[in-house]
Design a protein around this motif. Structure first.
Motif, short mmCIF file in Angstrom:
data_model
loop_
_atom_site.label_atom_id
_atom_site.label_comp_id
_atom_site.label_asym_id
_atom_site.label_seq_id
_atom_site.Cartn_x
_atom_site.Cartn_y
_atom_site.Cartn_z
N GLY A 1 -7.08 -2.66 -1.56
CA GLY A 1 -5.80 -2.57 -2.27
C GLY A 1 -4.83 -1.62 -1.58
N ILE A 2 -5.37 -0.52 -1.07
CA ILE A 2 -4.53 0.46 -0.35
C ILE A 2 -4.00 -0.16 0.93
CG2 ILE A 2 -4.56 2.68 0.88
CD1 ILE A 2 -6.77 3.56 -1.21
N LEU A 3 -4.88 -0.84 1.68
CA LEU A 3 -4.48 -1.43 2.96
C LEU A 3 -3.45 -2.56 2.78
CD1 LEU A 3 -7.90 -1.46 4.88
CD2 LEU A 3 -6.05 0.21 5.04
N GLU A 4 -3.57 -3.27 1.66
CA GLU A 4 -2.58 -4.34 1.37
C GLU A 4 -1.22 -3.75 1.01
OE1 GLU A 4 -4.40 -6.68 -1.72
OE2 GLU A 4 -6.01 -7.33 -0.36
N ASN A 5 -1.20 -2.48 0.62
CA ASN A 5 0.05 -1.84 0.17
C ASN A 5 0.46 -0.67 1.06
OD1 ASN A 5 0.85 -3.12 -2.62
ND2 ASN A 5 -1.38 -2.92 -2.63
N LEU A 6 0.08 -0.72 2.33
CA LEU A 6 0.40 0.38 3.24
C LEU A 6 1.89 0.70 3.27
CD1 LEU A 6 -1.91 -0.10 6.38
CD2 LEU A 6 -1.91 1.82 4.79
#
Length: 293
Positions: free
Chosen positions: A223-228
């Protein structure tokens, strides 16, 4: 209805042997109290370990007990990352004879000793806990917060506090109240912030506060990587620079729950022969434990 079902389930206490043994050793070693018996063998770690274990069995009154151990320092995690636990020095010389002595003491109580080369005690505990939770209420006795990732409806974690008989008992609800995330997110939390005790870095520059905030908002590393693009520039730069280590740290942080071991509930039924136990305690001059019986 669930309460009644819980009441009828067996209660299985899984003991993190190494965590208790080292805790007991360092609790007395600082003042030089190695409790050397007449055979010249130090017994401070084993006596402290047994006191922790027996205090817990008296306190929680489990129907079943098993103890899990590390079997040597080299595990599959060292294959993944050379630096894993590389910061740890060898066990103190007074500790070395106490590893086998602790297992002998556990055996005298007719409690199973469990461990498998190539895996940590945590992995053995995770595997047995997940299988046993189908039919029993499992409690994990440890000083290691890594175990909190295993919490679920039928698995609680009993964290030792200072002294004997002082505990923080956690279930998924209490863990959420404390950290604001779910138990499984603990793996991603450690992957982000790293672990100085186990010597892997996670993402340099990201501490617990930031890692928790990111997981509360984006749920997982994916989720974090999708919202960098939504992260601050500093956070984004740090994560992008350490992507490989982030994924590796997650593998190191996750307790394996599919280790090829088993501990059938019947094997762990907690009932010991008082005479056999007293003989073992007297033979090794475990006076402080004898006083507890």
């Amino acid at each position: 209805m669930l309460g009644n079902e819980n009441e009828q389930r067996p209660t299985f206490l899984l003991v993190d042997g190494m965590a208790l043994l080292f805790r007991a050793f360092y609790g007395t070693a600082v003042t030089g109290q190695f409790m050397i018996n007449s055979k010249g063998v130090p017994t401070n770690a084993v006596q402290g370990f047994l006191k922790h274990m027996l205090t817990a069995t008296n306190h929680f009154n489990p129907s079943h007990v098993a103890v899990c151990w590390d079997m040597g320092s080299h595990t599959f995690r060292n294959e993944l990352f050379d630096g894993y636990k590389a910061n740890r020095s060898d066990a103190p010389v007074e500790m070395i004879p106490q590893f086998d002595l602790a297992k002998e003491a556990v055996q005298a109580f007719d409690i199973p000793n469990i461990g498998l080369a190539g895996f940590e005690a945590d992995d053995c505990i995770g595997t047995i806990a997940k299988v046993s939770a189908k039919d029993s209420r499992v409690s994990i006795l440890t000083g290691d917060q890594d175990m909190l990732q295993l919490l679920d409806e039928h698995i609680s974690v009993v964290l030792l506090k200072k002294g004997f008989g002082n505990y923080d008992v956690h279930n998924p609800d209490s863990f959420y109240e404390w950290k604001g995330i779910k138990p499984r997110q603990m793996i991603d939390l450690k992957a982000l912030m790293g672990d100085t005790a186990d010597n892997y870095p996670g993402v340099k520059g990201i501490g617990e506060k930031t890692a928790l905030k990111l997981l509360m908002e984006y749920e997982s590393i994916e989720g974090i990587l999708e919202n960098l693009s939504s992260l601050t520039k500093g956070q984004r730069t740090k994560i992008e620079a350490e992507l490989e280590m982030l994924h590796l740290s997650r593998k190191l942080a996750e307790i394996k729950c599919d280790v090829p071991i088993s501990c059938p509930l019947d094997d762990a039924y907690f009932q010991y022969d008082d005479e056999k136990v007293r003989y073992m305690l007297e033979t090794h001059e475990f006076r402080s434990v004898l006083r507890m019986l």
